[in-house]
Design a protein around this motif. Sequence first.
Motif, PDB file in Angstrom:
ATOM      1  N   THR A  31       0.824  -1.201   0.000  1.00 56.17           N
ATOM      2  CA  THR A  31       0.000   0.000   0.000  1.00 56.17           C
ATOM      3  C   THR A  31       0.858   1.251   0.000  1.00 56.17           C
ATOM      4  O   THR A  31       0.598   2.197  -0.759  1.00 56.17           O
ATOM      5  CB  THR A  31      -0.936   0.002   1.221  1.00 56.17           C
ATOM      6  N   VAL A  32       1.900   1.286   0.820  1.00 56.12           N
ATOM      7  CA  VAL A  32       2.800   2.442   0.855  1.00 56.12           C
ATOM      8  C   VAL A  32       3.514   2.588  -0.485  1.00 56.12           C
ATOM      9  O   VAL A  32       3.612   3.689  -1.029  1.00 56.12           O
ATOM     10  CB  VAL A  32       3.813   2.322   2.018  1.00 56.12           C
ATOM     11  N   THR A  33       3.979   1.484  -1.047  1.00 53.96           N
ATOM     12  CA  THR A  33       4.664   1.520  -2.340  1.00 53.96           C
ATOM     13  C   THR A  33       3.746   2.061  -3.429  1.00 53.96           C
ATOM     14  O   THR A  33       4.146   2.919  -4.229  1.00 53.96           O
ATOM     15  CB  THR A  33       5.170   0.119  -2.724  1.00 53.96           C
ATOM     16  N   ALA A  34       2.517   1.587  -3.480  1.00 55.58           N
ATOM     17  CA  ALA A  34       1.570   2.044  -4.499  1.00 55.58           C
ATOM     18  C   ALA A  34       1.273   3.532  -4.347  1.00 55.58           C
ATOM     19  O   ALA A  34       1.221   4.267  -5.346  1.00 55.58           O
ATOM     20  CB  ALA A  34       0.281   1.233  -4.421  1.00 55.58           C
ATOM     21  N   ALA A  35       1.081   3.995  -3.120  1.00 53.92           N
ATOM     22  CA  ALA A  35       0.758   5.403  -2.894  1.00 53.92           C
ATOM     23  C   ALA A  35       1.922   6.308  -3.276  1.00 53.92           C
ATOM     24  O   ALA A  35       1.735   7.323  -3.958  1.00 53.92           O
ATOM     25  CB  ALA A  35       0.371   5.625  -1.433  1.00 53.92           C
ATOM     26  N   VAL A  36       3.139   5.950  -2.857  1.00 54.25           N
ATOM     27  CA  VAL A  36       4.305   6.784  -3.167  1.00 54.25           C
ATOM     28  C   VAL A  36       4.614   6.743  -4.662  1.00 54.25           C
ATOM     29  O   VAL A  36       5.018   7.756  -5.246  1.00 54.25           O
ATOM     30  CB  VAL A  36       5.524   6.357  -2.311  1.00 54.25           C
ATOM     31  N   THR A  37       4.378   5.600  -5.314  1.00 56.83           N
ATOM     32  CA  THR A  37       4.581   5.495  -6.759  1.00 56.83           C
ATOM     33  C   THR A  37       3.666   6.455  -7.507  1.00 56.83           C
ATOM     34  O   THR A  37       4.055   7.047  -8.514  1.00 56.83           O
ATOM     35  CB  THR A  37       4.333   4.049  -7.227  1.00 56.83           C
ATOM     36  N   LYS A  38       2.432   6.644  -7.003  1.00 58.63           N
ATOM     37  CA  LYS A  38       1.492   7.578  -7.630  1.00 58.63           C
ATOM     38  C   LYS A  38       1.847   9.029  -7.349  1.00 58.63           C
ATOM     39  O   LYS A  38       1.260   9.925  -7.922  1.00 58.63           O
ATOM     40  CB  LYS A  38       0.072   7.319  -7.118  1.00 58.63           C
ATOM     41  N   GLY A  39       2.774   9.263  -6.421  1.00 60.52           N
ATOM     42  CA  GLY A  39       3.157  10.633  -6.083  1.00 60.52           C
ATOM     43  C   GLY A  39       2.533  11.129  -4.805  1.00 60.52           C
ATOM     44  O   GLY A  39       2.739  12.289  -4.427  1.00 60.52           O
ATOM     45  N   ASP A  40       1.766  10.292  -4.126  1.00 54.25           N
ATOM     46  CA  ASP A  40       1.151  10.684  -2.860  1.00 54.25           C
ATOM     47  C   ASP A  40       2.174  10.621  -1.731  1.00 54.25           C
ATOM     48  O   ASP A  40       3.208   9.964  -1.838  1.00 54.25           O
ATOM     49  CB  ASP A  40      -0.017   9.762  -2.509  1.00 54.25           C
ATOM     50  N   THR A  41       1.858  11.292  -0.639  1.00 55.09           N
ATOM     51  CA  THR A  41       2.663  11.216   0.580  1.00 55.09           C
ATOM     52  C   THR A  41       1.903  10.383   1.591  1.00 55.09           C
ATOM     53  O   THR A  41       0.697  10.555   1.763  1.00 55.09           O
ATOM     54  CB  THR A  41       2.914  12.625   1.150  1.00 55.09           C
ATOM     55  N   VAL A  42       2.590   9.457   2.245  1.00 55.16           N
ATOM     56  CA  VAL A  42       1.981   8.631   3.281  1.00 55.16           C
ATOM     57  C   VAL A  42       2.502   9.147   4.616  1.00 55.16           C
ATOM     58  O   VAL A  42       3.700   9.073   4.887  1.00 55.16           O
ATOM     59  CB  VAL A  42       2.339   7.143   3.096  1.00 55.16           C
ATOM     60  N   GLN A  43       1.596   9.694   5.441  1.00 50.74           N
ATOM     61  CA  GLN A  43       1.977  10.249   6.734  1.00 50.74           C
ATOM     62  C   GLN A  43       1.433   9.376   7.847  1.00 50.74           C
ATOM     63  O   GLN A  43       0.234   9.123   7.911  1.00 50.74           O
ATOM     64  CB  GLN A  43       1.429  11.659   6.900  1.00 50.74           C
ATOM     65  N   LEU A  44       2.327   8.924   8.702  1.00 52.41           N
ATOM     66  CA  LEU A  44       1.953   8.151   9.875  1.00 52.41           C
ATOM     67  C   LEU A  44       2.346   8.991  11.086  1.00 52.41           C
ATOM     68  O   LEU A  44       3.537   9.076  11.439  1.00 52.41           O
ATOM     69  CB  LEU A  44       2.666   6.795   9.887  1.00 52.41           C
ATOM     70  N   ILE A  45       1.364   9.638  11.700  1.00 46.24           N
ATOM     71  CA  ILE A  45       1.627  10.575  12.781  1.00 46.24           C
ATOM     72  C   ILE A  45       2.416   9.880  13.887  1.00 46.24           C
ATOM     73  O   ILE A  45       2.063   8.799  14.342  1.00 46.24           O
ATOM     74  CB  ILE A  45       0.306  11.149  13.338  1.00 46.24           C
TER      75      ILE A  45
END
Length: 92
Positions: A31-45
């Motif tokens: 999930t993190v790989t797919a999101a970052v590949t699309k250009g999104d940022t994954v933030q885990l507070i």
Amino acid sequence: MNKQELVDAVAAKTSSSKAAAGEAIDAFIGTVTAAVTKGDTVQLIGFGSFSTGARAARVGRNPSTGAEIQIPAAKTVKFTAGKAFKDAVNGA
């Protein structure tokens, strides 16, 4: 710690099977790989954020011959640690 040791630790902490912990970790990584590949940022507070960056094209040198080579521009993956993670590592 390698992936198998992480699976073992998560399984022990959550009282679940190693198979279930492995599937959860694989799902998280995917999930993190797919999101970052699309250009999104994954933030885990409290833990940190994964994002993309850019590295410009540059000239490098072949260490064995000394010849100049062109290194192309590339996207990079950045991880920025969160405050709680930094504080835990620094013992604060």
